[in-house]
Design an enzyme around this catalytic site. Structure first.
Site, PDB file in Angstrom:
ATOM      1  N   ARG A  93      54.914   5.559  18.504  1.00 32.50           N
ATOM      2  CA  ARG A  93      54.595   5.867  20.201  1.00 32.50           C
ATOM      3  C   ARG A  93      55.269   4.493  20.897  1.00 32.50           C
ATOM      4  O   ARG A  93      56.274   5.168  21.545  1.00 32.50           O
ATOM      5  CB  ARG A  93      53.770   6.684  20.175  1.00 32.50           C
ATOM      6  N   ILE A 124      60.336  12.714  26.286  1.00 29.14           N
ATOM      7  CA  ILE A 124      60.573  11.955  26.800  1.00 29.14           C
ATOM      8  C   ILE A 124      61.407  11.780  27.984  1.00 29.14           C
ATOM      9  O   ILE A 124      62.090  11.078  28.662  1.00 29.14           O
ATOM     10  CB  ILE A 124      61.204  10.651  25.877  1.00 29.14           C
ATOM     11  N   ASP A 125      61.130  13.152  29.002  1.00 22.33           N
ATOM     12  CA  ASP A 125      61.971  13.731  29.576  1.00 22.33           C
ATOM     13  C   ASP A 125      62.079  12.604  30.674  1.00 22.33           C
ATOM     14  O   ASP A 125      63.001  12.447  31.829  1.00 22.33           O
ATOM     15  CB  ASP A 125      62.072  14.894  29.800  1.00 22.33           C
ATOM     16  N   ASP A 305      42.069  10.347  25.253  1.00 23.38           N
ATOM     17  CA  ASP A 305      41.253   9.651  23.936  1.00 23.38           C
ATOM     18  C   ASP A 305      39.645   9.516  23.553  1.00 23.38           C
ATOM     19  O   ASP A 305      39.699   8.485  23.012  1.00 23.38           O
ATOM     20  CB  ASP A 305      42.025   7.824  24.361  1.00 23.38           C
ATOM     21  N   ARG A 397      45.389   2.455  12.835  1.00 23.51           N
ATOM     22  CA  ARG A 397      45.890   2.443  13.963  1.00 23.51           C
ATOM     23  C   ARG A 397      45.862   1.628  15.626  1.00 23.51           C
ATOM     24  O   ARG A 397      45.765   0.920  16.203  1.00 23.51           O
ATOM     25  CB  ARG A 397      46.622   3.465  14.288  1.00 23.51           C
TER      26      ARG A 397
HETATM   27  C1  EPZ Z   1      49.777   6.932  26.566  1.00 25.59           C
HETATM   28  O1  EPZ Z   1      50.451   7.992  25.629  1.00 25.59           O
HETATM   29  C2  EPZ Z   1      48.533   6.326  24.849  1.00 25.59           C
HETATM   30  N1  EPZ Z   1      49.881   5.982  23.958  1.00 25.59           N
HETATM   31  C3  EPZ Z   1      48.204   7.888  24.488  1.00 25.59           C
HETATM   32  O2  EPZ Z   1      46.818   6.608  23.635  1.00 25.59           O
HETATM   33  C4  EPZ Z   1      47.218   8.696  25.491  1.00 25.59           C
HETATM   34  O3  EPZ Z   1      46.947   9.286  25.176  1.00 25.59           O
HETATM   35  C5  EPZ Z   1      48.279   9.329  26.491  1.00 25.59           C
HETATM   36  O4  EPZ Z   1      48.637   7.770  27.213  1.00 25.59           O
HETATM   37  C6  EPZ Z   1      47.021   9.889  28.165  1.00 25.59           C
HETATM   38  O5  EPZ Z   1      46.088   8.635  28.752  1.00 25.59           O
HETATM   39  C7  EPZ Z   1      49.921   5.174  24.288  1.00 25.59           C
HETATM   40  O6  EPZ Z   1      50.040   4.347  25.065  1.00 25.59           O
HETATM   41  C8  EPZ Z   1      50.821   3.681  23.552  1.00 25.59           C
HETATM   42  P1  EPZ Z   1      51.536   9.833  28.685  1.00 25.59           P
HETATM   43  P2  EPZ Z   1      51.817   8.669  26.213  1.00 25.59           P
HETATM   44  O7  EPZ Z   1      52.970   9.910  28.651  1.00 25.59           O
HETATM   45  O8  EPZ Z   1      52.048   7.466  27.172  1.00 25.59           O
HETATM   46  C9  EPZ Z   1      53.363  14.611  28.931  1.00 25.59           C
HETATM   47  C10 EPZ Z   1      45.790   6.986  21.389  1.00 25.59           C
HETATM   48  O9  EPZ Z   1      45.282   7.287  21.016  1.00 25.59           O
HETATM   49  N2  EPZ Z   1      54.951  13.729  28.821  1.00 25.59           N
HETATM   50  O10 EPZ Z   1      50.661  10.222  29.321  1.00 25.59           O
HETATM   51  O11 EPZ Z   1      52.174   9.099  25.497  1.00 25.59           O
HETATM   52  C11 EPZ Z   1      53.137  14.746  27.531  1.00 25.59           C
HETATM   53  O12 EPZ Z   1      53.900  15.913  27.301  1.00 25.59           O
HETATM   54  C12 EPZ Z   1      47.060   7.533  22.298  1.00 25.59           C
HETATM   55  O13 EPZ Z   1      45.217   5.737  21.660  1.00 25.59           O
HETATM   56  C13 EPZ Z   1      55.778  14.684  29.302  1.00 25.59           C
HETATM   57  O14 EPZ Z   1      55.941  16.464  29.485  1.00 25.59           O
HETATM   58  O15 EPZ Z   1      51.383   9.542  27.339  1.00 25.59           O
HETATM   59  C14 EPZ Z   1      52.070  14.864  27.974  1.00 25.59           C
HETATM   60  O16 EPZ Z   1      51.329  16.010  27.803  1.00 25.59           O
HETATM   61  C15 EPZ Z   1      47.113   9.117  21.717  1.00 25.59           C
HETATM   62  N3  EPZ Z   1      57.491  14.071  29.461  1.00 25.59           N
HETATM   63  C16 EPZ Z   1      51.740  14.468  28.956  1.00 25.59           C
HETATM   64  O17 EPZ Z   1      52.602  14.056  29.875  1.00 25.59           O
HETATM   65  C17 EPZ Z   1      57.390  12.678  29.256  1.00 25.59           C
HETATM   66  O18 EPZ Z   1      58.379  12.042  29.129  1.00 25.59           O
HETATM   67  C18 EPZ Z   1      50.898  12.574  29.285  1.00 25.59           C
HETATM   68  O19 EPZ Z   1      51.652  11.995  28.065  1.00 25.59           O
HETATM   69  C19 EPZ Z   1      56.551  12.003  29.237  1.00 25.59           C
HETATM   70  C20 EPZ Z   1      54.991  12.941  28.791  1.00 25.59           C
END
Ligand code: EPZ
Length: 430
Positions: A93, A124-125, A305, A397
């Site tokens: 990711r 990623i919007d 997490d 990972r």
């Molecule tokens: C980070 O993911 C972490 N990954 C995840 O850890 C963690 O679960 C997550 O943050 C929440 O704390 C890394 O740091 C590499 P988000 P990320 O953007 O950045 C929605 C692990 O196990 N969203 O905060 O991808 C999304 O679908 C991993 O270590 C949008 O809708 O999480 C989700 O429902 C897994 N549009 C929510 O936001 C966007 O453009 C939170 O996602 C971006 C996100």
């Protein structure tokens, strides 16, 4: 084949040293390419995802020197390629952090659309909206995301969801944009703050990280630094729940107790003793634990997490517990595996209703993703008899030497690669 063979039923007892935070290391490694000067980073966890990030940095022409297992020196003066691609990169990711980092420095970036754990739709919007607010054009074509800006200028961002990834990507691009950027409803996770501290140590001007509003004043360029990554909140929390579920006594060392507050609070609530000192937390569970309700929320709420790890523990607690997953819609898939170990759990939508059972029984199970995989290891450690856990590449990972650290706490766990080794483990446990 690569499996964990586990003989459960022993309480975990002893001390365990927590490594650097994976989810801080990943954006910090990407941000290291934002200067042509040499950057030294310490306390990088030696896990699959960070190693893929380092390989990606080398693949675009930066020089990476590994000084020891957890320390690297990076010089990105020689970058000759602004396209980050490849099978390994596609699977993590965090590869999308190169979008913001390279856009900031070179006003241009292309990255293969990111994968990562299959825990729900991972849009990623918000990242794209953020880059556009800074004046960049963003295109998605042939599985790649590309950004480009004539002039990268400060902009105003309001995030509908406090996304960790979007906050980080916007912060990196804005650090080298002209003028001021604000990010409202920013993510407040410790790793967001760590990245801001890292960028500031390179000469960036970022204020408010760790609060709802981050303000970035763009600077012309970044310079060399030496930086140590914070301890891993989730690795620490995983060992804390492993202590609870096995009714053990574990001191997790080298942590920031403040980052563990939501985890400690739940452990106290269900009947564990939790003792904090400056950089360690001791968790003791002497009796069968109690039930609770928990809902995952952005920091400082209970982390998504840690959701599988608490659910596995509540599966053994007295009474009915309710676990609600509010961040990712697909993060309860491990429940089917847990049921095979004797858990009594019903999933309705994003909620697990858990009727605590006296014990789990060992079984052959698959790790569906990183954190769920770690949680199933906890289940196997507390279960009666032997378990075999497959797909441990997910666990690797994000957890360095997971089985070795558990062995240090008295767990009977081996990583086995052949049928013969598995047979040997069976003979060993008798
Ligand atoms: C980070 O993911 C972490 N990954 C995840 O850890 C963690 O679960 C997550 O943050 C929440 O704390 C890394 O740091 C590499 P988000 P990320 O953007 O950045 C929605 C692990 O196990 N969203 O905060 O991808 C999304 O679908 C991993 O270590 C949008 O809708 O999480 C989700 O429902 C897994 N549009 C929510 O936001 C966007 O453009 C939170 O996602 C971006 C996100």
């Amino acid at each position: 084949m690569e499996l964990y063979a586990i003989n459960g039923g022993n309480p975990l007892v002893g001390e365990v040293e927590i490594g650097g935070a994976k989810n801080a290391a990943l954006p910090i490694l990407a941000a290291a390419v934002m200067t042509d000067e040499t950057v030294l980073i310490e306390n990088i966890p030696d896990v699959r995802d960070t190693n893929i990030m380092l390989a990606a940095i080398e693949s675009i022409g930066a020089h990476v020197e590994r000084l020891d297992r957890h320390t690297v020196r990076i010089n990105a003066g020689g970058i000759n390629d602004l396209v980050v691609d490849g099978d390994a990169v596609k699977k993590i990711r965090a590869s999308y952090y190169f979008l913001g980092a390279l856009l900031g420095k070179y006003k241009k970036s292309t990255v293969v659309l990111p994968g990562g754990c299959d825990i729900g739709c991972r849009a990623i919007d918000l990242h794209i909206k953020g880059f556009k607010a800074l004046g960049a054009e963003v295109k998605i074509a042939h599985g790649m995301v590309s950004t480009q800006a004539q002039n990268l200028t400060g902009g105003h961002n309001y995030l509908d969801i406090a996304s960790v990834g979007a906050t980080i990507n916007i912060m990196m691009a804005a650090a080298l944009a002209e003028g001021r950027t604000t990010i409202e409803n920013a993510a407040k996770e410790p790793h967001v703050v760590d990245l801001a501290n890292f960028l500031n140590s390179m000469g960036a001007n970022i204020k408010g990280a760790g609060t709802d509003v981050i303000r970035v004043r763009g600077v012309e360029k970044l310079h060399k630094t030496e930086y140590t990554i914070i301890p891993d909140q989730i690795e620490a929390g995983t060992f804390m729940f492993a202590a609870a579920a096995t009714r053990g006594d574990v001191t997790v060392k080298n942590v920031i107790p403040k980052h563990l507050e939501s985890i400690s609070a739940k452990l106290l609530e269900i009947g564990c003793e939790v003792k904090e000192s400056d950089d360690a937390v001791r968790v003791v569970a002497t009796k069968r634990l109690g039930h609770t309700h928990v809902k995952t929320l952005p920091y400082p709420g209970f982390p998504t997490d840690m959701q599988p790890q608490i659910a596995v523990t509540l599966g053994l607690s007295q009474g009915t517990s309710i676990v609600t997953e509010s961040i990712f819609e697909n993060r309860l898939r491990y429940v089917d595996e847990l049921i095979r170990m004797g858990a009594n759990i019903k999933v309705e939508g994003n909620t697990a209703v858990i009727e605590g059972v006296e014990k789990y029984t060992g079984a052959s199970i698959n790790a569906p993703d990183l954190r769920a995989g770690a949680a199933l290891v906890i289940a196997a450690l507390s279960a009666e008899g032997m378990s075999v856990i497959d797909d441990i590449r997910y666990i690797e990972r994000g957890y360095e030497d997971f089985h070795l650290k558990l062995q240090g706490l008295g767990a009977q766990i081996d990583k086995v690669e052949t049928e013969r080794e598995l047979q040997k483990f069976r003979l060993k446990i008798g």
